[in-house]
Design an enzyme around this catalytic site. Structure first.
Site, PDB file in Angstrom:
ATOM      1  N   CYS A 470       1.004   8.297  31.096  1.00 46.24           N
ATOM      2  CA  CYS A 470       2.183   9.059  30.714  1.00 46.24           C
ATOM      3  C   CYS A 470       3.313   8.625  31.645  1.00 46.24           C
ATOM      4  O   CYS A 470       3.358   7.479  32.071  1.00 46.24           O
ATOM      5  CB  CYS A 470       1.926  10.564  30.783  1.00 46.24           C
ATOM      6  SG  CYS A 470       1.509  11.173  32.433  1.00 46.24           S
ATOM      7  N   LEU A 471       4.196   9.524  31.997  1.00 47.75           N
ATOM      8  CA  LEU A 471       5.372   9.148  32.773  1.00 47.75           C
ATOM      9  C   LEU A 471       5.025   8.701  34.185  1.00 47.75           C
ATOM     10  O   LEU A 471       5.620   7.768  34.715  1.00 47.75           O
ATOM     11  CB  LEU A 471       6.345  10.333  32.835  1.00 47.75           C
ATOM     12  CG  LEU A 471       7.755  10.032  33.312  1.00 47.75           C
ATOM     13  CD1 LEU A 471       8.444   9.065  32.378  1.00 47.75           C
ATOM     14  CD2 LEU A 471       8.558  11.331  33.420  1.00 47.75           C
TER      15      LEU A 471
END
Length: 528
Positions: A470-471
């Site tokens: 993810c981020l």
């Protein structure tokens, strides 16, 4: 990578779903900056203050930026419908994305058919169309189901893709088998779903409106509930669900902007940003956006980082300085807080709870002060583009004042707690071996991380059944969790290691996680 697949839990499913939101949200953030710069530098107030900007060439550039930046907000639902199957599919991601677009379009065409059969369409009665929430979507008059409808489409398409992308049909129909069957079955299923949407959507709308009523009925505590909840969900990777509900659905408010009814805090802000007849921004929307993060992001967490530096042993301070500085830069400039938060989350959960409450309090304080700075990241870029450049009407001048107070408060709280209870934040160990090894391993690959060492600490290629990110985190499914060495992962730059269950693992890397994931995927794909 091993082909063994553990059945994912509901918890893991929602984590994976939230992760897919990052692709359109990243584009939203960039387009928001484009739109913000273009609209602010072509506004009457800025041109009066800086006359040389009133130039034909410059104004054409700024108008082009505004038009380009508005793209993401005009086609936001279809982007989510594509991004969800793209992100969640394990194989043939391109087919899944294509089917997402097909499914979203077919659903709206089917809804259009239902509305036409019922005599609601075609109709020029604006009141009737508004009563049935009819909008033009991709050129199709349909019920505006917004982001929630797109999420439902994405999930259904993902499930269809996983079930049918390897289907084998009889020889006479073999041409339509395999991946080609996915958009075909999607067309049939979403065509049927479109017939059901008009019947069930009013109940979904009432549920979302009810959630919005609960939040808004809390008055000035509403932003605090949202801000604190987002921070508390972050360690589990579920914050994106709450954020999306407030930003893109009726739970974040509904408002008429430039003759159109728009819902969601971020959607309202961006609609006002691109509307030439709108003056200022709605406080009811911006109170859930960037401004609320700024006290903690621009002031509080840098104060916590300074406290951790001063509390470190003198002989270790030079070893952790780079770690803390990079975390502060990621927070202030990029709006990415995990590199700092994960330095104290696991060693002092109570401190993280205090941080979550202070972040929520920041949302409420900024709302009470009447600040109206929107967008998503809460960083210094948002402060300049959506605050300063839009003039004093945004009350941007309160941001440095409140951020300074949060800086002092965080510094005092963290320094007292660390010294009083001897919390082992970075640099307080007798020998800061983890930080030293992390720095020594930097530069091993293009990512700046020793990816082979990280892979070995995860138990090797054969111990990883799925890999994604993810981020800021690697998200992995692990065959045998006993083979994972948390200490070695941290020694090679991991900020934190989160064990969700017997097979699900998250390794917090930071802003360079995509590069680490790509390097690891390349290593896994190589022959033994």
């Amino acid at each position: 990578m091993t082909t063994n697949r553990q059945k994912i839990t509901l918890w893991e499913f929602f984590q994976s779903l939230g992760k897919t939101f990052m692709l359109p949200v990243a584009l939203l953030s960039f387009c928001g900056i484009m739109l913000g710069i273009g609209s602010s530098l072509s506004s009457h107030d800025v041109l009066t203050l800086i006359p040389f900007l009133d130039n034909t060439v410059l104004q054409l550039i700024f108008t082009w930026m505004s038009k380009t930046g508005s793209f993401a907000f005009s086609y936001l639902p279809v982007m989510f419908a594509i991004a969800i199957p793209l992100g969640m599919a394990r194989e043939n991601k391109g087919v899944a994305a294509f089917a997402g677009f097909v499914g979203f379009t077919v659903m709206n065409l089917s809804v259009n058919f239902w509305l036409t059969a019922k005599g609601i369409l075609p109709n020029g009665d604006a009141a009737l169309l508004k009563a049935n929430n009819v909008q033009t979507i991709l050129g199709i008059q349909s019920i505006d189901t917004g982001i929630l409808g797109a999420v439902i489409v994405g999930i259904i398409v993902y499930r269809l893709h996983e079930r049918f992308h390897t289907i084998r049909l009889p020889d006479a129909l073999a041409f339509f088998g395999g991946t080609r069957f996915v958009p075909i079955i999607t067309t049939v299923v979403m065509g049927l779903v479109g017939l059901v949407v008009p019947l069930i959507w009013p109940f979904f709308a009432k549920g979302i409106t009810g959630l919005g009523w609960v939040i808004n009925s809390a008055g000035n505590l509403g932003p605090m509930i949202f801000g604190t909840g987002e921070r508390l969900l972050l360690p589990f990777g579920l914050q994106h669900i709450l954020v999306a509900i407030i930003r893109f659905t009726e739970a974040g408010g509904t408002m008429d902007v430039c003759g159109h009814s728009v819902s969601g805090a971020l959607t309202i802000f961006q609609a006002q940003l691109s509307c030439p007849t709108t003056s200022g921004f709605a406080e009811s929307a911006t109170r859930f956006l960037s401004q609320g993060k700024m006290p903690a992001f621009l002031g509080g967490l840098p104060g916590a980082a300074l406290a951790m530096y001063h509390c470190a042993r003198p002989e270790n301070r030079h070893k952790i300085k780079g770690l803390l500085i990079s975390g502060v830069v990621a927070c202030v400039v990029g709006g990415t807080t995990e590199p700092i938060e994960f330095l104290f989350l696991f060693v002092a959960p109570v401190l993280y709870l205090i941080h979550a409450l202070l972040t929520g309090l920041g949302f409420t304080v900024m709302a009470l002060l009447g600040v109206t700075i929107g967008n998503t990241d809460g960083n210094v870029i948002d402060f300049v583009v959506f605050g300063i450049l839009h003039g004093l009407s945004t009350k941007w001048y309160w941001v440095p004042v409140v951020a300074a107070i949060w800086f002092v408060g965080y510094y005092a709280i963290f320094r007292f707690a660390i010294m009083r209870w001897n919390i082992k934040t970075p640099g307080r160990e007798l020998e800061s071996r983890d930080a030293e090894k992390s720095i020594a391993s930097a530069g091993a690959g293009k990512s700046g991380y020793n990816t082979p060492a990280i892979l070995a600490a995860l138990g090797g290629s054969e111990n990883i059944s799925s890999l994604d990110n993810c981020l800021t985190r690697l998200r992995l499914s692990i065959v045998d969790m006993s083979k994972v060495d948390d200490a070695v992962l941290k020694a090679n730059g991991a900020i934190g290691v989160v064990h969700l269950n017997a097979h699900s693992l998250q390794v917090v890397i930071g802003p360079q996680v995509q590069s680490v994931k790509d390097e690891m995927a390349q290593l896994i794909s190589q022959p033994a």
